[in-house]
Design a protein around this motif. Structure first.
Motif, PDB file in Angstrom:
ATOM      1  N   MET A   1     -68.475  16.565 -34.448  1.00 46.61           N
ATOM      2  CA  MET A   1     -67.039  16.402 -34.420  1.00 46.61           C
ATOM      3  C   MET A   1     -66.632  16.094 -32.980  1.00 46.61           C
ATOM      4  SD  MET A   1     -63.844  17.481 -36.210  1.00 46.61           S
ATOM      5  CE  MET A   1     -64.815  17.052 -37.576  1.00 46.61           C
ATOM      6  N   LYS A   2     -65.834  15.081 -32.826  1.00 42.12           N
ATOM      7  CA  LYS A   2     -65.399  14.662 -31.493  1.00 42.12           C
ATOM      8  C   LYS A   2     -64.326  15.608 -30.971  1.00 42.12           C
ATOM      9  CE  LYS A   2     -63.949  10.621 -28.965  1.00 42.12           C
ATOM     10  NZ  LYS A   2     -63.556   9.221 -29.020  1.00 42.12           N
ATOM     11  N   MET A   3     -64.415  15.920 -29.704  1.00 43.00           N
ATOM     12  CA  MET A   3     -63.496  16.842 -29.057  1.00 43.00           C
ATOM     13  C   MET A   3     -62.354  16.062 -28.410  1.00 43.00           C
ATOM     14  SD  MET A   3     -64.709  19.766 -26.446  1.00 43.00           S
ATOM     15  CE  MET A   3     -63.613  20.684 -25.437  1.00 43.00           C
ATOM     16  N   ASN A   4     -61.110  16.443 -28.739  1.00 40.70           N
ATOM     17  CA  ASN A   4     -59.952  15.858 -28.065  1.00 40.70           C
ATOM     18  C   ASN A   4     -59.895  16.405 -26.647  1.00 40.70           C
ATOM     19  OD1 ASN A   4     -59.234  14.589 -30.464  1.00 40.70           O
ATOM     20  ND2 ASN A   4     -57.978  16.315 -31.117  1.00 40.70           N
ATOM     21  N   GLU A   5     -59.323  15.652 -25.740  1.00 38.95           N
ATOM     22  CA  GLU A   5     -59.350  16.086 -24.333  1.00 38.95           C
ATOM     23  C   GLU A   5     -58.586  17.377 -24.082  1.00 38.95           C
ATOM     24  OE1 GLU A   5     -56.446  13.307 -22.055  1.00 38.95           O
ATOM     25  OE2 GLU A   5     -57.906  11.990 -23.003  1.00 38.95           O
ATOM     26  N   ASP A   6     -57.630  17.733 -24.931  1.00 43.60           N
ATOM     27  CA  ASP A   6     -56.863  18.959 -24.719  1.00 43.60           C
ATOM     28  C   ASP A   6     -57.393  20.149 -25.532  1.00 43.60           C
ATOM     29  OD1 ASP A   6     -56.041  17.726 -27.082  1.00 43.60           O
ATOM     30  OD2 ASP A   6     -54.019  18.551 -26.961  1.00 43.60           O
ATOM     31  N   GLU A   7     -58.521  19.981 -26.219  1.00 43.47           N
ATOM     32  CA  GLU A   7     -59.095  21.050 -27.038  1.00 43.47           C
ATOM     33  C   GLU A   7     -60.184  21.814 -26.294  1.00 43.47           C
ATOM     34  OE1 GLU A   7     -59.265  20.236 -31.708  1.00 43.47           O
ATOM     35  OE2 GLU A   7     -60.398  18.776 -30.541  1.00 43.47           O
ATOM     36  N   THR A   8     -60.252  23.104 -26.596  1.00 46.17           N
ATOM     37  CA  THR A   8     -61.355  23.907 -26.078  1.00 46.17           C
ATOM     38  C   THR A   8     -62.518  23.825 -27.068  1.00 46.17           C
ATOM     39  OG1 THR A   8     -60.711  25.927 -27.231  1.00 46.17           O
ATOM     40  CG2 THR A   8     -59.700  25.532 -25.056  1.00 46.17           C
ATOM     41  N   ASP A  10     -63.886  26.318 -28.579  1.00 46.54           N
ATOM     42  CA  ASP A  10     -63.557  27.191 -29.704  1.00 46.54           C
ATOM     43  C   ASP A  10     -62.607  26.514 -30.681  1.00 46.54           C
ATOM     44  OD1 ASP A  10     -65.183  29.248 -28.859  1.00 46.54           O
ATOM     45  OD2 ASP A  10     -63.573  30.344 -27.862  1.00 46.54           O
ATOM     46  N   GLU A  11     -61.665  25.742 -30.176  1.00 48.21           N
ATOM     47  CA  GLU A  11     -60.731  25.025 -31.053  1.00 48.21           C
ATOM     48  C   GLU A  11     -61.453  23.956 -31.865  1.00 48.21           C
ATOM     49  OE1 GLU A  11     -56.558  25.443 -28.534  1.00 48.21           O
ATOM     50  OE2 GLU A  11     -57.974  23.863 -27.981  1.00 48.21           O
ATOM     51  N   VAL A  12     -62.407  23.287 -31.253  1.00 48.89           N
ATOM     52  CA  VAL A  12     -63.197  22.284 -31.970  1.00 48.89           C
ATOM     53  C   VAL A  12     -64.015  22.970 -33.066  1.00 48.89           C
ATOM     54  CG1 VAL A  12     -65.077  20.603 -31.793  1.00 48.89           C
ATOM     55  CG2 VAL A  12     -63.308  20.668 -30.034  1.00 48.89           C
ATOM     56  N   LYS A  13     -64.621  24.102 -32.738  1.00 42.52           N
ATOM     57  CA  LYS A  13     -65.391  24.849 -33.742  1.00 42.52           C
ATOM     58  C   LYS A  13     -64.505  25.272 -34.903  1.00 42.52           C
ATOM     59  CE  LYS A  13     -68.894  26.794 -30.654  1.00 42.52           C
ATOM     60  NZ  LYS A  13     -69.395  28.033 -30.045  1.00 42.52           N
ATOM     61  N   GLU A  14     -63.312  25.769 -34.599  1.00 39.59           N
ATOM     62  CA  GLU A  14     -62.382  26.215 -35.627  1.00 39.59           C
ATOM     63  C   GLU A  14     -61.929  25.041 -36.493  1.00 39.59           C
ATOM     64  OE1 GLU A  14     -60.293  28.725 -37.973  1.00 39.59           O
ATOM     65  OE2 GLU A  14     -61.606  29.333 -36.335  1.00 39.59           O
ATOM     66  N   ARG A  15     -61.629  23.922 -35.885  1.00 40.70           N
ATOM     67  CA  ARG A  15     -61.216  22.723 -36.620  1.00 40.70           C
ATOM     68  C   ARG A  15     -62.352  22.232 -37.519  1.00 40.70           C
ATOM     69  NH1 ARG A  15     -61.216  17.238 -34.938  1.00 40.70           N
ATOM     70  NH2 ARG A  15     -61.658  17.894 -32.811  1.00 40.70           N
ATOM     71  N   THR A  16     -63.565  22.234 -36.994  1.00 41.98           N
ATOM     72  CA  THR A  16     -64.736  21.803 -37.762  1.00 41.98           C
ATOM     73  C   THR A  16     -64.970  22.730 -38.946  1.00 41.98           C
ATOM     74  OG1 THR A  16     -65.732  20.901 -35.756  1.00 41.98           O
ATOM     75  CG2 THR A  16     -67.209  21.293 -37.610  1.00 41.98           C
ATOM     76  N   ILE A  19     -62.359  22.026 -41.652  1.00 41.46           N
ATOM     77  CA  ILE A  19     -62.684  20.782 -42.357  1.00 41.46           C
ATOM     78  C   ILE A  19     -63.837  21.015 -43.331  1.00 41.46           C
ATOM     79  CG2 ILE A  19     -63.669  18.463 -42.053  1.00 41.46           C
ATOM     80  CD1 ILE A  19     -61.988  18.333 -39.414  1.00 41.46           C
ATOM     81  N   ASN A  20     -64.854  21.730 -42.876  1.00 41.76           N
ATOM     82  CA  ASN A  20     -66.013  22.020 -43.742  1.00 41.76           C
ATOM     83  C   ASN A  20     -65.615  22.855 -44.956  1.00 41.76           C
ATOM     84  OD1 ASN A  20     -67.756  20.575 -42.108  1.00 41.76           O
ATOM     85  ND2 ASN A  20     -68.462  22.368 -40.992  1.00 41.76           N
ATOM     86  N   LYS A  21     -64.747  23.845 -44.755  1.00 44.99           N
ATOM     87  CA  LYS A  21     -64.302  24.680 -45.869  1.00 44.99           C
ATOM     88  C   LYS A  21     -63.564  23.844 -46.911  1.00 44.99           C
ATOM     89  CE  LYS A  21     -63.827  29.176 -43.594  1.00 44.99           C
ATOM     90  NZ  LYS A  21     -62.865  30.233 -43.225  1.00 44.99           N
ATOM     91  N   VAL A  22     -62.688  22.954 -46.457  1.00 46.82           N
ATOM     92  CA  VAL A  22     -61.943  22.101 -47.378  1.00 46.82           C
ATOM     93  C   VAL A  22     -62.894  21.173 -48.138  1.00 46.82           C
ATOM     94  CG1 VAL A  22     -60.244  20.234 -47.545  1.00 46.82           C
ATOM     95  CG2 VAL A  22     -59.770  22.218 -46.098  1.00 46.82           C
ATOM     96  N   GLN A  23     -63.858  20.607 -47.438  1.00 44.83           N
ATOM     97  CA  GLN A  23     -64.818  19.710 -48.091  1.00 44.83           C
ATOM     98  C   GLN A  23     -65.629  20.448 -49.159  1.00 44.83           C
ATOM     99  OE1 GLN A  23     -66.913  18.180 -44.654  1.00 44.83           O
ATOM    100  NE2 GLN A  23     -65.638  16.340 -44.570  1.00 44.83           N
ATOM    101  N   ILE A  24     -66.050  21.654 -48.850  1.00 47.50           N
ATOM    102  CA  ILE A  24     -66.809  22.449 -49.820  1.00 47.50           C
ATOM    103  C   ILE A  24     -65.923  22.772 -51.021  1.00 47.50           C
ATOM    104  CG2 ILE A  24     -67.897  24.698 -50.245  1.00 47.50           C
ATOM    105  CD1 ILE A  24     -68.878  24.527 -47.271  1.00 47.50           C
TER     106      ILE A  24
END
Length: 111
Positions: A1-8, A10-16, A19-24
């Motif tokens: 998952m690509k990281m936006n420049e303003d994301e930490t 942890d935020e990328v992990k949470e977003r990923t 997304i994975n939960k919704v896909q499942i």
């Protein structure tokens, strides 16, 4: 998952994770329907995100200048009580009637 420049990280992990939960959830609709028939209900993501799907505007009003989902997840009991105090009758009806909260209807029907 690509990281936006303003994301930490942890935020990328949470977003990923979200997304994975919704896909499942979306890929297992048939299984989820079978579970519902047995009285087992699953969140699409988690309680706070599911609530946001139904009453996002009310959550934003209840917790201005905050990320409502994250805010509710921290000190869940206290913050959830604060949200409940701010819900209208219409908000409660929307939650009760939304398919993500079908378990509430089943509980009420069994009483």
């Amino acid at each position: 998952m690509k990281m936006n420049e303003d994301e930490t990280v942890d935020e990328v992990k949470e977003r990923t994770l979200k997304i994975n939960k919704v896909q499942i959830y979306e890929s297992e609709i048939a299984t989820i329907e079978l579970l519902k028939q047995e009285g087992i209900y699953l969140s699409k993501i988690d309680l706070e995100n599911d609530l946001s799907e139904v009453i996002a505007e009310r959550m934003e009003e209840a917790f201005p200048n905050k990320e409502a989902i994250i805010f509710l997840q921290k000190k869940k009991l206290i913050n959830m009580i604060e949200l409940i105090k701010k819900l209208s009758d219409e908000d409660c009806k929307n939650i009760y009637n939304h398919e993500l909260f079908m378990v509430l209807r089943r509980l009420v029907e069994q009483q």
